[in-house]
Design a protein around this motif. Structure first.
Motif, PDB file in Angstrom:
ATOM      1  N   ASN A  50      -2.002  -3.803  -9.235  1.00  0.00           N
ATOM      2  CA  ASN A  50      -0.606  -3.711  -8.819  1.00  0.00           C
ATOM      3  C   ASN A  50      -0.440  -2.459  -7.971  1.00  0.00           C
ATOM      4  O   ASN A  50      -0.706  -1.351  -8.430  1.00  0.00           O
ATOM      5  CB  ASN A  50       0.307  -3.664 -10.042  1.00  0.00           C
ATOM      6  CG  ASN A  50       1.754  -3.692  -9.684  1.00  0.00           C
ATOM      7  OD1 ASN A  50       2.271  -2.720  -9.152  1.00  0.00           O
ATOM      8  ND2 ASN A  50       2.410  -4.786  -9.976  1.00  0.00           N
ATOM      9  N   SER A  51       0.015  -2.628  -6.746  1.00  0.00           N
ATOM     10  CA  SER A  51       0.130  -1.499  -5.815  1.00  0.00           C
ATOM     11  C   SER A  51       1.171  -0.474  -6.248  1.00  0.00           C
ATOM     12  O   SER A  51       1.162   0.656  -5.783  1.00  0.00           O
ATOM     13  CB  SER A  51       0.471  -2.012  -4.415  1.00  0.00           C
ATOM     14  OG  SER A  51       1.716  -2.688  -4.427  1.00  0.00           O
ATOM     15  N   GLN A  52       2.075  -0.867  -7.153  1.00  0.00           N
ATOM     16  CA  GLN A  52       3.097   0.067  -7.633  1.00  0.00           C
ATOM     17  C   GLN A  52       2.701   0.731  -8.950  1.00  0.00           C
ATOM     18  O   GLN A  52       3.489   1.478  -9.536  1.00  0.00           O
ATOM     19  CB  GLN A  52       4.427  -0.653  -7.786  1.00  0.00           C
ATOM     20  CG  GLN A  52       4.960  -1.165  -6.470  1.00  0.00           C
ATOM     21  CD  GLN A  52       6.266  -1.928  -6.637  1.00  0.00           C
ATOM     22  OE1 GLN A  52       6.615  -2.356  -7.737  1.00  0.00           O
ATOM     23  NE2 GLN A  52       6.988  -2.074  -5.544  1.00  0.00           N
ATOM     24  N   GLY A  53       1.508   0.432  -9.427  1.00  0.00           N
ATOM     25  CA  GLY A  53       1.028   1.054 -10.653  1.00  0.00           C
ATOM     26  C   GLY A  53       1.640   0.481 -11.923  1.00  0.00           C
ATOM     27  O   GLY A  53       1.544   1.083 -12.987  1.00  0.00           O
ATOM     28  N   LEU A  54       2.280  -0.683 -11.824  1.00  0.00           N
ATOM     29  CA  LEU A  54       2.890  -1.303 -12.995  1.00  0.00           C
ATOM     30  C   LEU A  54       1.825  -1.909 -13.894  1.00  0.00           C
ATOM     31  O   LEU A  54       0.762  -2.320 -13.434  1.00  0.00           O
ATOM     32  CB  LEU A  54       3.872  -2.389 -12.560  1.00  0.00           C
ATOM     33  CG  LEU A  54       5.038  -1.947 -11.685  1.00  0.00           C
ATOM     34  CD1 LEU A  54       5.845  -3.148 -11.232  1.00  0.00           C
ATOM     35  CD2 LEU A  54       5.914  -0.969 -12.436  1.00  0.00           C
TER      36      LEU A  54
END
Length: 76
Positions: A50-54
């Protein structure tokens, strides 16, 4: 279920005499999806990139408020 590595000829769980209510061994969508993933060699409890670090998982869990009867070990 047929093919894809599932064992045929098995009944999972039971219902009441009219087939209206689950009597034993409920199966939920997350159980079936998790079983599919395992047969495909995917860790159902694994994290997805996940590119948002989720913290995104392959399948939901009880911690997410999802009901589960467990993966379909009887037919995998």
């Amino acid at each position: 279920m047929a093919g894809g590595g599932f064992k045929g000829g098995h009944v999972v769980g039971a219902s009441d005499a009219k087939g209206e209510e689950v009597k034993e061994r409920p199966v939920y969508p997350v159980d079936l999806i998790g079983s599919f993933c395992e047969l495909l060699g995917i860790d159902p409890d694994g994290k997805l990139p996940n590119s948002q670090g989720l913290d995104v998982r392959v399948t939901a869990s009880a911690a997410d408020g999802v009901k589960s009867g467990g993966r379909l070990r009887e037919i995998t």
